[in-house]
Design a protein around this motif. Sequence first.
Motif, PDB file in Angstrom:
ATOM      1  N   ALA A 122       9.970   2.851   1.583  1.00  0.00           N
ATOM      2  CA  ALA A 122      10.240   4.151   0.949  1.00  0.00           C
ATOM      3  C   ALA A 122      10.338   5.269   1.971  1.00  0.00           C
ATOM      4  N   TYR A 123       9.602   5.122   3.092  1.00  0.00           N
ATOM      5  CA  TYR A 123       9.573   6.165   4.123  1.00  0.00           C
ATOM      6  C   TYR A 123       9.790   5.507   5.489  1.00  0.00           C
TER       7      TYR A 123
ATOM      8  N   MET B  98       4.332  -0.321 -13.280  1.00  0.00           N
ATOM      9  CA  MET B  98       3.104   0.441 -13.078  1.00  0.00           C
ATOM     10  C   MET B  98       3.254   1.325 -11.836  1.00  0.00           C
ATOM     11  N   GLN B  99       2.441   2.366 -11.782  1.00  0.00           N
ATOM     12  CA  GLN B  99       2.475   3.262 -10.639  1.00  0.00           C
ATOM     13  C   GLN B  99       1.112   3.333  -9.973  1.00  0.00           C
ATOM     14  N   LEU B 100       1.133   3.355  -8.650  1.00  0.00           N
ATOM     15  CA  LEU B 100      -0.083   3.457  -7.859  1.00  0.00           C
ATOM     16  C   LEU B 100      -0.066   4.783  -7.112  1.00  0.00           C
TER      17      LEU B 100
ATOM     18  N   GLU C 279       1.093  -5.523   1.151  1.00  0.00           N
ATOM     19  CA  GLU C 279       2.245  -5.258   0.288  1.00  0.00           C
ATOM     20  C   GLU C 279       2.432  -3.757   0.072  1.00  0.00           C
ATOM     21  N   LEU C 280       1.319  -3.028  -0.043  1.00  0.00           N
ATOM     22  CA  LEU C 280       1.415  -1.575  -0.192  1.00  0.00           C
ATOM     23  C   LEU C 280       2.039  -0.953   1.049  1.00  0.00           C
ATOM     24  N   LYS C 281       1.614  -1.371   2.222  1.00  0.00           N
ATOM     25  CA  LYS C 281       2.172  -0.810   3.452  1.00  0.00           C
ATOM     26  C   LYS C 281       3.658  -1.151   3.589  1.00  0.00           C
ATOM     27  N   GLU C 282       4.056  -2.334   3.135  1.00  0.00           N
ATOM     28  CA  GLU C 282       5.462  -2.706   3.181  1.00  0.00           C
ATOM     29  C   GLU C 282       6.281  -1.830   2.232  1.00  0.00           C
TER      30      GLU C 282
ATOM     31  N   ASP D 227       5.878   2.778  -7.209  1.00  0.00           N
ATOM     32  CA  ASP D 227       6.082   1.864  -8.338  1.00  0.00           C
ATOM     33  C   ASP D 227       5.774   0.445  -7.894  1.00  0.00           C
ATOM     34  N   ILE D 228       4.959  -0.262  -8.676  1.00  0.00           N
ATOM     35  CA  ILE D 228       4.618  -1.645  -8.358  1.00  0.00           C
ATOM     36  C   ILE D 228       4.858  -2.518  -9.588  1.00  0.00           C
TER      37      ILE D 228
END
Length: 243
Positions: A41-42, A1-3, A33-36, A23-24
Amino acid sequence: MQLVVRVFAGLSDALGASTVTIDIHGETLTGAELKELLSRAYPAAGGLIRTAFIAKNQAYASDSDLLFVTDEIAVIPPVSGGQQEPALRSSVVDESLGLHRITTSPLTADEVSVKVADDEHGASLVFIGTTRRTTLGQRTVLLEYEAYVPMALKTLQQISDEIRSRWPGSLTAISHRIGTVPVGETSVVIAVSTPHRADCYEASRYAIERLKEIVPIWKKEVWEDGSQWKGPQSGPWNPMRTT
């Protein structure tokens, strides 16, 4: 899935876009988890990502809150109360919610103060924030402001609700300009009226300090020899702090 994630101000500059897609696994993840994932990625923007807060459906969320792919998700770097996001630079913005307004147009004190006029109130104050010429020895050319507009309007309404709770009977109207604000021009007008003057002084001070703490508006100082996003000017930033 994509966020799909919206980003702003210095974080948008660092990531090179105002929205990014991550991608999650599955349909949910936590804010932490999103911040990680974003930090991996960046990596060059990892420090800024870690100090940011997550917004879920235009409200601040904790790192432990679950985020769904159907939610409107934004990563909010420390606010200062930036530069307008790329999609808005050539657009006219003028949005209101109740007594509050976000606009690219010039502001006047009269148009805001009239909103809080009340025959039962014996005091009213208008705070006007303008672009000053020199800051800490640096000559300012102009300021550029960016806002997460719908969330900014909601948090302005939150401020007026908090003021009404602390100082019953009060009225608060706040207008903030975004985009380019040259030296000497007005970036924010806050009008407050109350039955008694002591409450009015306190409520007006509360409004501007709270605005700088929770409203997703960013300021970029542009000097003759460079520019810089300005974050909170005192202490750690925590927009979820209760008053």
